[in-house]
Design a protein around this motif. Structure first.
Motif, mmCIF file in Angstrom:
data_model
loop_
_atom_site.group_PDB
_atom_site.id
_atom_site.type_symbol
_atom_site.label_atom_id
_atom_site.label_comp_id
_atom_site.label_asym_id
_atom_site.label_seq_id
_atom_site.Cartn_x
_atom_site.Cartn_y
_atom_site.Cartn_z
ATOM 1 N N CYS A 39 3.107 3.640 5.182
ATOM 2 C CA CYS A 39 1.738 4.089 4.952
ATOM 3 C C CYS A 39 1.688 5.086 3.792
ATOM 4 C CB CYS A 39 1.199 4.723 6.231
ATOM 5 S SG CYS A 39 -0.562 5.093 6.219
ATOM 6 N N TYR A 40 2.629 5.988 3.749
ATOM 7 C CA TYR A 40 2.712 7.013 2.700
ATOM 8 C C TYR A 40 2.877 6.357 1.331
ATOM 9 C CZ TYR A 40 4.308 11.366 0.440
ATOM 10 O OH TYR A 40 4.456 12.462 -0.377
ATOM 11 N N ASN A 52 -8.203 10.125 14.689
ATOM 12 C CA ASN A 52 -8.180 10.305 13.236
ATOM 13 C C ASN A 52 -8.875 11.627 12.911
ATOM 14 O OD1 ASN A 52 -8.255 10.203 10.486
ATOM 15 N ND2 ASN A 52 -9.472 8.338 10.329
ATOM 16 N N LYS A 110 -6.366 11.126 2.555
ATOM 17 C CA LYS A 110 -4.980 10.666 2.617
ATOM 18 C C LYS A 110 -3.982 11.799 2.380
ATOM 19 C CE LYS A 110 -4.808 8.883 -2.169
ATOM 20 N NZ LYS A 110 -4.633 7.643 -2.973
ATOM 21 N N TYR A 126 -4.688 5.188 6.320
ATOM 22 C CA TYR A 126 -4.298 6.039 7.437
ATOM 23 C C TYR A 126 -5.230 5.842 8.640
ATOM 24 C CZ TYR A 126 -7.986 9.282 5.936
ATOM 25 O OH TYR A 126 -9.190 9.852 5.596
ATOM 26 N N PHE A 140 -3.730 13.632 5.641
ATOM 27 C CA PHE A 140 -2.943 12.835 6.583
ATOM 28 C C PHE A 140 -1.451 12.920 6.260
ATOM 29 C CE2 PHE A 140 -0.651 8.856 7.292
ATOM 30 C CZ PHE A 140 -0.728 8.745 8.663
ATOM 31 N N ASN A 141 -1.093 12.725 4.998
ATOM 32 C CA ASN A 141 0.316 12.724 4.609
ATOM 33 C C ASN A 141 1.013 14.019 4.988
ATOM 34 O OD1 ASN A 141 0.298 10.148 3.586
ATOM 35 N ND2 ASN A 141 -0.041 10.773 1.469
ATOM 36 N N TYR A 162 5.172 5.593 9.094
ATOM 37 C CA TYR A 162 4.593 6.610 8.219
ATOM 38 C C TYR A 162 5.069 6.423 6.773
ATOM 39 C CZ TYR A 162 4.074 11.318 6.191
ATOM 40 O OH TYR A 162 3.793 12.390 5.378
#
Length: 228
Positions: free
Chosen positions: A32-33, A55, A60, A44, A63-64, A29
């Protein structure tokens, strides 16, 4: 400690799995972040596909926040940490308060990360507390069987995640060796057929030839390995 019940065995096993899931997915994570913060891309979707989770995220930013810290998202880091805690709190007598405290500290750290402007710094504290939990377990848990069940769960989860990530031969072979040792010492029932297929698939992997490895088969076998 006397005989370990089936329920205790199951909880110890999943404590090992969930604690490892939190530790490894935080590392994924964080990468990705960082990429999305740096506008490298909205990767993501690839992240979700890689881990085979739905998903459900709008963008984004969604998601974060949600994947990291939404307890209503069953696949979030926070949800997995709470599952580890739910198992650990029931096992207080087996673990000891000193060992349990590091799972509690990890929850404190992730709740700070949830409201922080720099969440990755606080998530590092979650990782550190998970590492401390594993380390203190070796020192403070008297029952060798208890320690081996937790560590077997940890190694099984790591092989599962590494196979999904298509990690190379060296890492998988190392984890396979550690997992087999812990599993045999734990006394948990397991599928010999699944173990044989895992050994055959992983031991015959060659560096640089990941494209011909059936990672999906490895995931299926490691998921079906323990029978409790």
């Amino acid at each position: 400690m006397g005989i370990i019940s089936l329920e205790q065995t199951n909880r110890l096993y999943w404590l090992g799995r969930y604690s490892e899931r939190v530790y490894t997915t935080i590392r994924l994570y964080a990468k990705c972040y960082d990429d999305m913060i740096d506008d490298i891309g909205e990767n993501y979707a690839d992240f979700c596909r890689m881990l085979e989770i739905p998903n459900i995220y709008q963008n984004k930013e969604d998601f974060n926040q949600r994947y990291g810290f939404d307890e209503t998202d069953p696949n979030s880091i926070l949800s997995n940490l709470m599952r580890a805690y739910d198992n650990a709190i029931v096992l207080r007598e087996e673990l000891g308060s000193e060992t349990l405290s590091y799972i509690q500290l990890a929850i404190y750290a992730i709740n700070k990360a949830k409201i922080s402007r720099a969440p990755l710094l606080e998530l590092q504290n979650v990782e550190d507390n998970i590492l401390a939990f594993w380390g203190i377990a070796d020192d403070f848990i008297e029952s060798e069987t208890t320690r081996n069940i937790i560590k077997a769960g940890k190694r099984i989860e790591r092989i599962d995640l590494y196979a999904r990530l298509k990690i190379g031969a060296k890492e998988l072979k190392s984890e396979l060796h550690r997992m087999r040792t812990r599993l045999l010492r734990s006394g948990m029932p397991y599928s010999k057929e699944c173990m044989e297929r895992l050994v055959d698939a992983i031991e015959h992997m060659d560096e640089g030839c990941a494209c011909v490895v059936d990672y999906g088969r490895i995931v299926k076998d490691v998921e079906a390995l323990v029978q409790i």
